[in-house]
Write an enzyme that holds these catalytic residues in place. Structure first.
Site, PDB file in Angstrom:
ATOM      1  CB  SER A   1      -0.932   0.004   1.213  1.00  0.00           C
ATOM      2  OG  SER A   1      -1.762  -1.139   1.225  1.00  0.00           O
ATOM      3  CG  ASP A   2       3.339   2.535   3.291  1.00  0.00           C
ATOM      4  OD1 ASP A   2       3.369   3.711   3.662  1.00  0.00           O
ATOM      5  OD2 ASP A   2       2.881   1.617   3.990  1.00  0.00           O
ATOM      6  CG  LEU A   3       6.411  -0.462  -1.961  1.00  0.00           C
ATOM      7  CD1 LEU A   3       6.517  -1.970  -2.150  1.00  0.00           C
ATOM      8  CD2 LEU A   3       7.695   0.212  -2.421  1.00  0.00           C
TER       9      LEU A   3
END
Length: 414
Positions: free
Chosen positions: A185-187
């Site tokens: 999700s962060d990536l």
């Protein structure tokens, strides 16, 4: 990979103020920095980015001893300058305003409305710099019932449906929802943010002359990243099955155990199926009505695997990789990390670079995969120590001479 600093990068004309922490924001900032932008990372004095402490593992120095530099922090902060500023103090807020006036982009991932308390929100800073592209990255976005909630990657993998389609099927050994090993999700949010920033800059420079505000949420990014799986659900109403390594849309397409490891196989069309059956020494499968079409093979996957699994298990994985490569059938090893970085293709593509670091003579880092012919990615600076560039950056601002900086340091502002 030879590290060159002779040519300007594609974004060397841009200046970015990075107020973000942990990963999604820093990942976006590093992408811009790798492409040549000057990125100024703002951190809390004495504390710094939370990711500096997210370990183990930590970088080992030349003597083999662990340092204070976490691998997590090092992964998303190269090519940046670190400036330590306490933005809760009015003097610190003045520094951010002064920096924002000279920047093209600001990235932040504070809680919704947090920076407005300090007069550092988009509405306030865009008055000082109408050309500023201001990117806010939050868990749930600036609107909606969850806008004030905190969250981390694993929360969004669960809420955003990724865990629903990842893992072995219920009833199989190890069945049930699984989290992806990476902070996906962060990536994805960081990648979407970097694209959005570049789009806003292009609009500013080619159309309007003005910056704009970007509202980017990790939950939104994770839902969008469901891509074809989500579309399959939306057009059919049917849940996407968890299949482990098996593909829900092709067969045989999964991991198979070999004598000394495992391979991933994908048979994607009729021609590949015919080549595959021949390479496996089982041309009889071509006349078997259970396996006539891809849909037939999916319906009879268990019977197909009952034939294939002992065949794969009878030979080493390299035998099948070579045999299927010669036949033109996609197949590759399931590598451990040490095998990834020893792979001749990965080495040829120079996916590891080495940078000088204060505590490691040649620190290995993952390379940026972007290959630009005229403005290649350059590895100019290792991830900075906390506040390493505070004096250098502030000295460029009017009114921040050495005496003023000493006073600010004594007051705990920088």
């Amino acid at each position: 990979m030879q590290i060159s600093t002779l040519r300007p990068g594609a974004l060397s004309h841009l200046r970015v103020l990075d107020l973000s922490r942990v990963f999604a924001g820093p990942w976006a900032g590093q992408m811009l920095a790798d492409l040549g932008a000057e990125v100024i990372k703002v951190e809390r004095p004495g504390e710094g980015d939370d990711s500096r402490r997210l370990g183990p593992p930590f970088l080992r120095d030349d003597a083999g001893q662990p340092t204070r530099d976490s691998g997590f922090y090092l992964s998303a902060n190269r090519n940046k300058k670190s400036v330590s500023v306490d933005i809760s103090q009015s003097e610190g807020q003045s520094i951010i305003r002064a920096l924002a006036q000279s920047c093209d982009v600001l990235i932040e991932n504070y809680k919704v409305d947090d920076l407005a308390r300090y007069g550092l929100d988009y509405a306030s800073l865009s008055v000082l710099n109408p050309r500023l592209v201001y990117c806010s990255i939050t868990g749930f976005g600036q609107t909606g019932p969850y806008r004030k909630k905190p969250g981390y990657d694993s929360i969004f993998q669960g809420m955003g449906g990724l865990m629903a389609i990842t893992g072995h099927a219920d009833g199989e050994p190890g069945g049930g929802h699984q989290k992806v090993g990476l902070i996906v999700s962060d990536l994805m949010a960081g990648m979407y943010a970097s694209v959005a920033i570049l789009a806003a800059l292009e609009h500013r420079d080619a159309v309007s002359g003005e910056g704009q505000y970007i509202d980017l949420a990790l939950l939104d990014s994770q839902v969008a990243a469901l891509s074809h799986s989500a579309m399959g659900y939306l057009v059919s109403g049917d849940p996407v099955p968890r299949c482990g390594t098996k593909s829900p849309t092709a067969a045989p397409s999964q991991m198979y155990l070999c004598k000394d490891g495992a391979v991933m196989l994908v048979v994607g069309n009729k021609a590949q199926w015919e080549k595959f059956a021949t390479a496996m020494g089982r041309i009889d499968m071509l006349g078997d009505p259970r396996f006539a079409t891809n849909q037939d093979r999916i319906c009879h996957r268990n019977e197909l695997n009952a034939i294939l699994e002992p065949i794969f298990l009878s030979r080493p994985k390299q035998h099948w990789i070579d045999a299927l490569a010669e036949a033109g059938v996609p197949c590759g090893p399931v590598n451990e990390l040490h095998e990834v970085f020893a792979d001749p293709q990965v080495r040829e593509r120079e996916m590891v670079v080495h940078m000088q670091h204060p505590r490691r003579d040649a620190m290995p880092m993952l390379a940026n995969p972007i290959r630009l012919s005229r403005t290649p990615v350059q590895y100019r600076m290792p991830p900075p120590d906390l506040g390493q560039h505070t004096d250098e950056v502030l000295a460029q601002l009017p009114g921040y001479d050495a005496a003023r900086r000493r006073q600010l340091r004594d007051d705990g502002v920088i």
